[in-house]
Design a protein around this motif. Structure first.
Motif, short mmCIF file in Angstrom:
data_model
loop_
_atom_site.label_atom_id
_atom_site.label_comp_id
_atom_site.label_asym_id
_atom_site.label_seq_id
_atom_site.Cartn_x
_atom_site.Cartn_y
_atom_site.Cartn_z
N UNK A 255 0.84 -1.19 0.00
CA UNK A 255 0.00 0.00 0.00
C UNK A 255 0.87 1.24 0.00
N UNK A 256 0.26 2.34 -0.37
CA UNK A 256 0.96 3.63 -0.32
C UNK A 256 0.63 4.31 1.00
N UNK A 257 1.65 4.76 1.68
CA UNK A 257 1.48 5.61 2.86
C UNK A 257 1.59 7.07 2.45
N UNK A 258 0.82 7.91 3.09
CA UNK A 258 0.98 9.36 2.92
C UNK A 258 0.98 10.01 4.29
N UNK A 259 1.94 10.85 4.55
CA UNK A 259 2.01 11.51 5.86
C UNK A 259 2.45 12.96 5.71
N UNK A 260 2.18 13.72 6.74
CA UNK A 260 2.65 15.11 6.80
C UNK A 260 3.88 15.24 7.69
N UNK A 261 4.60 14.16 7.87
CA UNK A 261 5.77 14.18 8.75
C UNK A 261 6.71 15.36 8.46
N UNK A 262 7.07 15.59 7.19
CA UNK A 262 7.98 16.73 6.95
C UNK A 262 7.40 18.05 7.44
N UNK A 263 6.11 18.25 7.25
CA UNK A 263 5.49 19.50 7.71
C UNK A 263 5.52 19.58 9.23
N UNK A 264 5.14 18.50 9.88
CA UNK A 264 5.06 18.56 11.36
C UNK A 264 6.47 18.72 11.94
N UNK A 265 7.46 18.13 11.31
CA UNK A 265 8.84 18.38 11.74
C UNK A 265 9.23 19.83 11.51
N UNK A 266 8.88 20.34 10.34
CA UNK A 266 9.21 21.73 10.04
C UNK A 266 8.56 22.65 11.05
N UNK A 267 7.33 22.31 11.44
CA UNK A 267 6.63 23.14 12.42
C UNK A 267 7.03 22.79 13.85
N UNK A 268 7.97 21.88 13.98
CA UNK A 268 8.55 21.55 15.28
C UNK A 268 7.47 21.14 16.27
N UNK A 269 6.63 20.22 15.82
CA UNK A 269 5.51 19.80 16.66
C UNK A 269 5.29 18.30 16.65
N UNK A 270 6.30 17.53 16.26
CA UNK A 270 6.11 16.09 16.16
C UNK A 270 6.39 15.40 17.50
N UNK A 271 5.53 14.48 17.84
CA UNK A 271 5.71 13.62 19.01
C UNK A 271 5.54 12.17 18.54
N UNK A 272 6.18 11.27 19.22
CA UNK A 272 6.11 9.86 18.82
C UNK A 272 6.10 9.00 20.05
N UNK A 273 5.24 8.00 20.05
CA UNK A 273 5.19 7.05 21.15
C UNK A 273 5.01 5.64 20.62
N UNK A 274 5.73 4.71 21.19
CA UNK A 274 5.50 3.29 20.95
C UNK A 274 4.46 2.81 21.96
N UNK A 275 3.51 2.00 21.50
CA UNK A 275 2.46 1.53 22.40
C UNK A 275 3.09 0.69 23.52
N UNK A 276 2.69 0.94 24.76
CA UNK A 276 3.34 0.23 25.87
C UNK A 276 3.21 -1.29 25.77
N UNK A 277 2.14 -1.77 25.15
CA UNK A 277 1.99 -3.23 25.01
C UNK A 277 2.40 -3.71 23.62
N UNK A 278 2.96 -2.84 22.83
CA UNK A 278 3.35 -3.11 21.44
C UNK A 278 2.16 -3.36 20.52
N UNK A 279 1.06 -3.91 21.05
CA UNK A 279 -0.14 -4.10 20.24
C UNK A 279 -1.38 -3.69 21.03
N UNK A 280 -2.34 -3.16 20.32
CA UNK A 280 -3.58 -2.75 20.96
C UNK A 280 -4.51 -3.95 21.15
#
Lengths: 366, 366, 366, 366
Positions: free
Chosen positions: B167-192
């Motif tokens: 599949x194709x992924x599309x994200x705004x990662x570059x924009x959110x990085x440019x706007x200095x607002x990116x946060x990232x978390x790994x799920x504590x149980x690795x799976x929901x």
């Protein structure tokens, strides 16, 4: 409810001096607030209407009888109004909501008009019904719901087979008259030219979460005019698979303007709710008036402590701030209630309030 | 475009005194505006990216090759990114939009995470793909479009038959990085844990102009997460029967939040457009960047004067303020272009502007 | 911050096969996400800029020196830009915010232009400064704040007495360039005709909770263009009498569009905050960048663990997601900090987030 | 207005068969629409109220007389209501708007209550009047305007010198009763504790284009409760210097919620308009009802073709869709008219419409 004989309420005892004073005030188009204060500031809403049910089996023969008694060109529209005993003076079925059953012979077509009032139709029987709204012709079948919003040119007809069409009309005419804002125009040509594809709004706006890029819709009502029964029933069953539903309303969905998620028209909202086999909801009450139409199945509702048994095409009302609960009589099939209401008015004016019925596990004694 | 040698533009001639002055400014973390003014205030937008097309037949083998080269537990996700030659430094395919092709073997499941960036997927091939978003499992097929909005826990997997899913992924990662607002978390149980019915949002919100009464949705993105291809293609054909379409985009529809009619996520919009058999649109340009995915058919686009021929699953981009027009190569069938864009950003910030190409009857010379 | 050597992050070890693979990808304008994933998906925002303070006593002589070095008709505008060492490449003082100190001799007048970027000015010294925005002339004094919104024709001049005027400019030029949406035009007549009463918007819209009945304002920015210092300081002191203020910002007020209560422009917000005598706020951090201007008094701020002492007309910046706290040095008088920011961007795009500093009673060690 | 004897209107002639039919319908709580259609669908709005003027010099002695006749603890509030001859049944002065003149002796204090209805006061005479709204005490002087919004605890008192205070109350009680949504509560302690600084909302929200950063106001009415006369008159004169004004209303401003620019309460709007020396406006009409209070000066209005001369503190009404124009009698000073209205209802429900009077250069013959 609290007593009026408490500090903060009006408790003035009549005297001859006061009587003379009231007379003097009346001469100058004035009055003493304390003579009416407790009446005009009730502890809680006092609905004008009473709970009512109109049986379709009773009304249907009367509706068909009108076919012989009046011609559309004389009557404008051949409609049997539903009149709440306490709202006859404003031609309302409940609150400020008007409703009636309209009938058309095959081949008949009413003339086009428009008004500031908002209108909706719910189709009951007969094939061949159509409505033309602002040049768009909409084809209609049983349990379809269609809107003819405030200010749109609209006209109805029946060009189907051999039987009359009957549908329920719902309008806010009493409200718009009360608010002194009603306008009415007869179309200069009596009939519109159909200038768009049949069901055009349904083709363009009747899709799941997709909107046309053009044009930009700025009117205060839904661009989607027709909401078909098949789609609606399917949606209820799909949603039923994903939700436990509301304790008061079962699996309930609101017809919305697909461009805003808001009500289909600024003064009238509409819903369809599904009661699962055997479901009996808990009672609650809210500000705002509702007129129900049984779209499918049979059951009963308890409204203000009074039981009303209903089956398909019966119509009943719940006045403002009146306890109500619904029960599906069938243990093997769902029941569906269409309804329209004045909730958009309540919400726009910050007047919506609701309350759950707590005694007796949430069920009224009827 | 106007010349810079006019009143109102910077035209200062270098002198030794100025050179010394610039040095003094630099020592104090300052500079002279006129040395950069014409560059930072261009007459019109200067896109960073260049027009590009990525051929699926070229990328597919490379994507599949990654199956043997890296394991998901090491790579996080097995993704071949699309990199615009002028945007490699920000990992973008065009503007501030990231895109890549992700692949999963049958039986694989990536771990759950969430981020401030917004994401979407467009399914290309393979059966068995699924996404879990905030506890809801969504089943996916070819040309389905699904969103994993900002802040939602999400994870992807393939539990289908024998072939990999792409599949194709599309994200705004570059924009959110440019706007200095990116946060990232790994799920504590690795799976929901899947806590809602499969496709629950689709069941409850994927209906025509009907919304659940409860609950009240307050999040800044669409509660509907999956937009199926069948529905979408059907909608385009229905809308095509009611409209002539846009001269620039053919029969184009925007995927919307069904509760607002607005974009599906606050920073990313998505559209599907249908080019009728033989249709060749006129050129226009607008602010905002677009990445196209050929969902159906074959044809070509002229972008910034350069011709790009495309067929199914090819991906191409239109940078901001670049002329573009599209042509369906087939005279007997329609073509469909999926696209995602940053128009919601442009519109929220009052930066959207568009212009029609007037010369040569609206067609660029390529 | 978490380690990257955990499941859910990219941890692929280089091999010769992978090196070859990366080369093949690069040939087709592609790349492997896992080679950059941890960089482009940071655990939390990584601001580009560093905390900085520019001393007015240092910059002022340099600003005045430009009066002799360049003529306005060559320079366009005589501005000393503030350049963050890490943002020189985009001419920004912090984040995507541009700022500079502009100076004009008595009698000078710059030519009129307009651009998609939004601009504001904060007056520092000199009398006689004026700005003309869309035909309205605004007279300006020390600590007055004025906006020249996106798309408006504007020009500045100094027709006062004997001394030069100096003011701080603030613009979103770097952001609008990054978003590839900047347009620029020189006024065809180089100067506008003043077609409205002086300070007309101030007369009509600069009133407390009263708006003109006509006309209907539909532009995406405040119709009020000038926000005078006297009113602002008075408002802060009045509000201070009714609130304890924010633990992080003291008595803080936002300049707003009086017709919406929203930010004065769609991409730039502005605030004035008062620190009471002796007040030392607690630290917090948030997404979004801020540039401060000391309007009154003296004190210090701790930004990212670094102490910056400030006095009147000093300028300092707080980059995104950087801890910061402010202290008034005086025990007998209040201090006032003017600031402008990109919060409207953060809020429109659902990217605003904030966090209180918990250790050490909320105060950083500096 | 068109005739009803046209196609598209009801024109059914009575017959014995129809009379029997109507009887049958009535037995089943139904009726024939065509018997009332032309009445309930008028060509244009038919206001219930008639134009009226109440002279303050007539009402004042009656108001003061109530001081001797009733005690506040018995009357609740000592108020002389203004009753439109056609709206006595709903205790309204015009449309669904209630108004009255309230009086309090020095030292008196009414008990606290709250209701779903919205209320406002316009102070006429006496010093020492105060209102407490949700724990905030507001001090009031002549021509000050204060709101006590829907759902707020409020109470009034007079702790000033030696003379009684008189003010005009305005409420939407008739509307809220008609909409069956009124609730009323007496404060459990009869009086509120003042928990905020005096005039706190005025200090924090009564500033020009500046709003407190905290807290976030989510209520459906203005956080600013008091709008002082000095500020208002000053605003009108400032705006007058920047505008020619409206041909129908002179220099007119609306009191607004400073956080939204919208009306001060969801059902009641308020305005102050200034007629310049010698100004005589042109006539227009609109949906919505207005009650005017002469705040300053003398003049006359022509309403529905009838002339009403007015001077300070006189009160007059303009019913919905009634032509009206205003004239200042003085050639040397301005006149000011305060007014409140139900325009927010009209606008929220998409019912507002207006029309200019074209004959006779825009002036009615009276």
């Amino acid at each position: 409810m609290p007593d009026d004989n408490v500090p903060g309420r009006a408790r003035v005892v009549d005297t001859p001096e006061l009587a003379a004073y009231y007379g003097a005030l009346a001469q100058h188009e004035a009055g003493a607030l304390w003579t009416v204060a407790n009446d005009i500031e009730p502890w809680e809403p006092k609905p004008h209407a009473i709970p009512m049910l109109w049986r379709y089996e009773v009304l249907r023969p009367l509706v068909l009888q009108s076919l012989e008694l009046v011609r559309p060109e004389d009557a404008g529209r051949r409609v049997v109004m539903l009149l709440n005993p306490r709202r006859r003076n404003v031609s309302a079925a409940v609150g400020w909501l008007y409703s009636g059953l309209q009938v058309m012979k095959p081949g008949e077509a009413a003339s086009a008009h428009r008004h500031m009032a908002s209108a909706l139709r719910f189709i009951i029987e007969g094939s061949g019904a159509y409505t033309i709204v602002d040049g768009e012709r909409l084809t209609l079948g049983a349990n379809d719901f269609v809107i003819t919003p405030n200010g749109t040119w609209h006209e109805h007809g029946n060009d189907g087979g051999t039987s009359p069409c009957i549908w329920q009309d719902g309008l806010d005419i009493p409200l718009i008259n009360a608010l002194e804002a009603n306008f009415y125009e007869v179309h200069p040509d009596l009939h519109q030219r159909v200038g768009r594809p049949i069901n055009a709004s349904h083709l363009s706006y009747g899709n799941v979460a997709l909107k046309p890029l053009e044009p930009d819709w700025r009117k205060p009502y839904s661009p989607l005019l027709k909401f078909g029964w098949d789609n609606t029933y399917d949606a209820l069953r799909r949603h039923a698979a994903a939700t436990t539903g509301s304790p008061f309303d079962g699996v309930a969905m609101e017809y919305v303007n697909p461009l805003t998620g808001g009500p289909v028209m600024p003064t009238l909202g509409a819903q369809m709710q599904l009661l699962r086999a055997g479901e009996h909801t808990c009672a609650h009450r809210h500000t705002g008036n509702v007129l129900y139409h049984v779209a499918k199945g049979a059951g009963h509702s308890v409204i203000g402590g009074q039981r009303f048994d209903w089956k398909e095409h019966d119509i009943f009302c719940v006045p403002s701030w009146t306890w109500h609960e619904h029960a599906n009589a069938l243990s093997s099939d769902d029941a569906c209630l269409f309804s329209f209401n004045d909730f958009p008015v309540m919400r726009s004016l910050a007047l919506y309030r609701e309350e759950a019925y707590m005694p007796n596990d949430g069920h009224q004694i009827s």
